[in-house]
Design a protein around this motif. Sequence first.
Motif, PDB file in Angstrom:
ATOM      1  N   LEU A  41       5.464  -2.269  12.495  1.00 49.46           N
ATOM      2  CA  LEU A  41       4.297  -1.706  13.163  1.00 49.46           C
ATOM      3  C   LEU A  41       3.359  -1.024  12.177  1.00 49.46           C
ATOM      4  N   ALA A  42       3.911  -0.453  11.110  1.00 48.79           N
ATOM      5  CA  ALA A  42       3.062   0.136  10.076  1.00 48.79           C
ATOM      6  C   ALA A  42       2.214  -0.936   9.403  1.00 48.79           C
ATOM      7  N   PHE A  43       2.784  -2.119   9.194  1.00 48.46           N
ATOM      8  CA  PHE A  43       2.012  -3.230   8.609  1.00 48.46           C
ATOM      9  C   PHE A  43       0.897  -3.673   9.549  1.00 48.46           C
ATOM     10  N   LEU A  44       1.216  -3.785  10.838  1.00 53.83           N
ATOM     11  CA  LEU A  44       0.196  -4.172  11.814  1.00 53.83           C
ATOM     12  C   LEU A  44      -0.894  -3.107  11.926  1.00 53.83           C
ATOM     13  N   LEU A  45      -0.489  -1.847  11.895  1.00 55.22           N
ATOM     14  CA  LEU A  45      -1.455  -0.754  11.936  1.00 55.22           C
ATOM     15  C   LEU A  45      -2.379  -0.810  10.716  1.00 55.22           C
ATOM     16  N   GLY A  46      -1.793  -1.049   9.549  1.00 51.18           N
ATOM     17  CA  GLY A  46      -2.603  -1.168   8.347  1.00 51.18           C
ATOM     18  C   GLY A  46      -3.549  -2.349   8.400  1.00 51.18           C
ATOM     19  N   SER A  47      -3.116  -3.453   9.020  1.00 51.14           N
ATOM     20  CA  SER A  47      -3.981  -4.632   9.143  1.00 51.14           C
ATOM     21  C   SER A  47      -5.189  -4.329  10.015  1.00 51.14           C
ATOM     22  N   ALA A  48      -4.957  -3.677  11.152  1.00 50.77           N
ATOM     23  CA  ALA A  48      -6.069  -3.337  12.046  1.00 50.77           C
ATOM     24  C   ALA A  48      -7.039  -2.383  11.370  1.00 50.77           C
ATOM     25  N   ARG A  49      -6.525  -1.397  10.671  1.00 52.62           N
ATOM     26  CA  ARG A  49      -7.394  -0.436   9.981  1.00 52.62           C
ATOM     27  C   ARG A  49      -8.129  -1.073   8.808  1.00 52.62           C
ATOM     28  N   ALA A  50      -7.532  -2.091   8.186  1.00 56.56           N
ATOM     29  CA  ALA A  50      -8.184  -2.776   7.076  1.00 56.56           C
ATOM     30  C   ALA A  50      -9.470  -3.457   7.530  1.00 56.56           C
TER      31      ALA A  50
ATOM     32  N   LEU B 177       9.676   7.466   3.494  1.00 54.64           N
ATOM     33  CA  LEU B 177       8.355   7.995   3.824  1.00 54.64           C
ATOM     34  C   LEU B 177       7.289   7.363   2.932  1.00 54.64           C
ATOM     35  N   GLY B 178       7.617   7.201   1.657  1.00 53.00           N
ATOM     36  CA  GLY B 178       6.692   6.538   0.753  1.00 53.00           C
ATOM     37  C   GLY B 178       6.528   5.066   1.077  1.00 53.00           C
ATOM     38  N   LEU B 179       7.614   4.407   1.480  1.00 53.73           N
ATOM     39  CA  LEU B 179       7.553   2.981   1.811  1.00 53.73           C
ATOM     40  C   LEU B 179       6.678   2.723   3.033  1.00 53.73           C
ATOM     41  N   VAL B 180       6.677   3.644   3.990  1.00 51.77           N
ATOM     42  CA  VAL B 180       5.801   3.496   5.152  1.00 51.77           C
ATOM     43  C   VAL B 180       4.341   3.442   4.694  1.00 51.77           C
ATOM     44  N   GLY B 181       3.974   4.333   3.780  1.00 51.10           N
ATOM     45  CA  GLY B 181       2.617   4.320   3.251  1.00 51.10           C
ATOM     46  C   GLY B 181       2.303   3.038   2.511  1.00 51.10           C
ATOM     47  N   LEU B 182       3.270   2.527   1.753  1.00 53.24           N
ATOM     48  CA  LEU B 182       3.061   1.288   1.011  1.00 53.24           C
ATOM     49  C   LEU B 182       2.868   0.102   1.950  1.00 53.24           C
ATOM     50  N   VAL B 183       3.710   0.012   2.976  1.00 53.89           N
ATOM     51  CA  VAL B 183       3.613  -1.088   3.935  1.00 53.89           C
ATOM     52  C   VAL B 183       2.278  -1.045   4.671  1.00 53.89           C
ATOM     53  N   GLU B 184       1.811   0.161   5.005  1.00 52.31           N
ATOM     54  CA  GLU B 184       0.526   0.289   5.685  1.00 52.31           C
ATOM     55  C   GLU B 184      -0.640  -0.070   4.767  1.00 52.31           C
ATOM     56  N   PHE B 185      -0.455   0.120   3.472  1.00 57.70           N
ATOM     57  CA  PHE B 185      -1.515  -0.168   2.509  1.00 57.70           C
ATOM     58  C   PHE B 185      -1.622  -1.660   2.183  1.00 57.70           C
ATOM     59  N   LEU B 186      -0.527  -2.397   2.214  1.00 60.74           N
ATOM     60  CA  LEU B 186      -0.511  -3.790   1.784  1.00 60.74           C
ATOM     61  C   LEU B 186      -1.598  -4.660   2.425  1.00 60.74           C
ATOM     62  N   PRO B 187      -1.872  -4.533   3.736  1.00 61.69           N
ATOM     63  CA  PRO B 187      -2.919  -5.374   4.324  1.00 61.69           C
ATOM     64  C   PRO B 187      -4.290  -5.178   3.692  1.00 61.69           C
ATOM     65  N   ARG B 188      -4.571  -3.988   3.159  1.00 63.66           N
ATOM     66  CA  ARG B 188      -5.859  -3.779   2.504  1.00 63.66           C
ATOM     67  C   ARG B 188      -6.004  -4.681   1.285  1.00 63.66           C
ATOM     68  N   VAL B 189      -4.888  -4.901   0.593  1.00 60.37           N
ATOM     69  CA  VAL B 189      -4.910  -5.792  -0.565  1.00 60.37           C
ATOM     70  C   VAL B 189      -4.942  -7.248  -0.130  1.00 60.37           C
ATOM     71  N   LEU B 190      -4.091  -7.595   0.822  1.00 63.65           N
ATOM     72  CA  LEU B 190      -3.971  -8.988   1.257  1.00 63.65           C
ATOM     73  C   LEU B 190      -5.247  -9.517   1.904  1.00 63.65           C
ATOM     74  N   PHE B 191      -5.927  -8.672   2.671  1.00 67.79           N
ATOM     75  CA  PHE B 191      -7.088  -9.129   3.443  1.00 67.79           C
ATOM     76  C   PHE B 191      -8.415  -8.557   2.948  1.00 67.79           C
ATOM     77  N   MET B 192      -8.418  -7.907   1.771  1.00 63.89           N
ATOM     78  CA  MET B 192      -9.609  -7.193   1.325  1.00 63.89           C
ATOM     79  C   MET B 192     -10.856  -8.070   1.318  1.00 63.89           C
ATOM     80  N   LEU B 193     -10.772  -9.266   0.749  1.00 61.52           N
ATOM     81  CA  LEU B 193     -11.944 -10.119   0.634  1.00 61.52           C
ATOM     82  C   LEU B 193     -12.434 -10.579   2.002  1.00 61.52           C
ATOM     83  N   HIS B 194     -11.532 -10.767   2.928  1.00 61.05           N
ATOM     84  CA  HIS B 194     -11.905 -11.261   4.252  1.00 61.05           C
ATOM     85  C   HIS B 194     -12.450 -10.154   5.155  1.00 61.05           C
TER      86      HIS B 194
END
Length: 416
Positions: free
Chosen positions: A112-121, A50-67
């Motif tokens: 899908l959690a990563f993709l969801l996080g990317s779209a929300r980022a 459950l915690g890992l799902v949150g982490l995976v969804e959060f990663l795109p915010r870090v990876l794409f923050m500047l863009h």
Amino acid sequence: MSTHGTLLLRHQRPFIAFWLARVCTASGFQMLTVAIGWHMYQLTGNVLDLGLVGLVEFLPRVLFMLHTGHVADRYDRRKVAALCQGGQALIALALVLGSSSGEVTRELIFVLAFLLGSARAFEMPATQALLPSLVPAALFPAAVAASASAMQTATIAAPALGGLLFAFGSLWVYAPTALLYGLACALMLGLPPRQEPLRKERASLESLLAGIRYIRSRRDIFGAISLDLFAVLLGGATALLPVFAKDILLTGPWGLGLLRSAPAVGALLMSFWLARFPLERNVGRTMFSAVAVFGVATIAFGLSTSFWFSLAVLVVLGAADMISMVIRGAFVQLQTPDTMRGRVSAVNGLFIGASNQLGEFESGLTAHWFGTVPAVVLGGVGTLLVTGAWIRLFPGLARRDRLQEPEEADATTHPR
């Protein structure tokens, strides 16, 4: 109804469309989050997942923050938001297909959690930077509260509905979610086009880092958003709600939905109050007090073994969080020139994402190490300690009286 509310609801048609789009996308996300969390716990029974799902969804915010911020400042913000909402609709459709064929796996949920996080980022800074152009500056604090109420309106009914529908099967949750995202996309495209000229220069390291430099140069802004980061990072217990619902409060998916909705009830009631009576004085002291109440409510929830008392405590928690969120949101936007709102919102979005998605990972990890109840109680204590530390580190923010002084308004309108 107050003058502020009347102007927002009766004379600002674009704002109403924006508000409805926020309701749809927030409803879709809340239903999707409840379903994914319960689905994952059914598949693995592991709180760390459950915690890992949150982490995976959060990663795109870090990876794409500047863009993400540069995209919001360079392109039509309503089209950026609509594209992201359309992408989230496709993610929901993928879960529909996976559920109908019985092929939803732990690994698929992570992808899908990563993709969801990317779209929300990309969606968050675009929508945050879009709001100031839809209402007059004098109404902006009330607009922030009303906009926040959109998300809270959705999160009252949507998680409970998602939990109830999941009892009939995951397909019953994922399909309506896709429709909600599609409607949000259509509403966003119906907003008036951006009036300010679009930025034509190419992305450079200097322009991408401008949002970070701006926040660092404004000590009160940095203090406000970092307070939220660490307070909610430690005090958030959202990822552990499936464990509380199933193993501690002894309820089912419907109970999980109610637990997810309870903070939104308090937040919605408080947002209505703040839209009618916008905060004008003692904003610093009010914000710190609200964060402290959030910490105390977190401790009470962690110690509770009563389902109904847990619901009541979460209502208080949501109301306190809304006060802090409205003050921070209005303060940051009012202190930022429009040409930089996308990049500043992207950095702010990273802090918000860290406090939510990364907080979910922290909750799952500490629960794995110490147990579910100790993890939540220690998190609430940590929130109180952070509040006290930030009062000492940012005394100007703690003593701040108004969201924006006249000289600050002039500096924001005519930045150097």
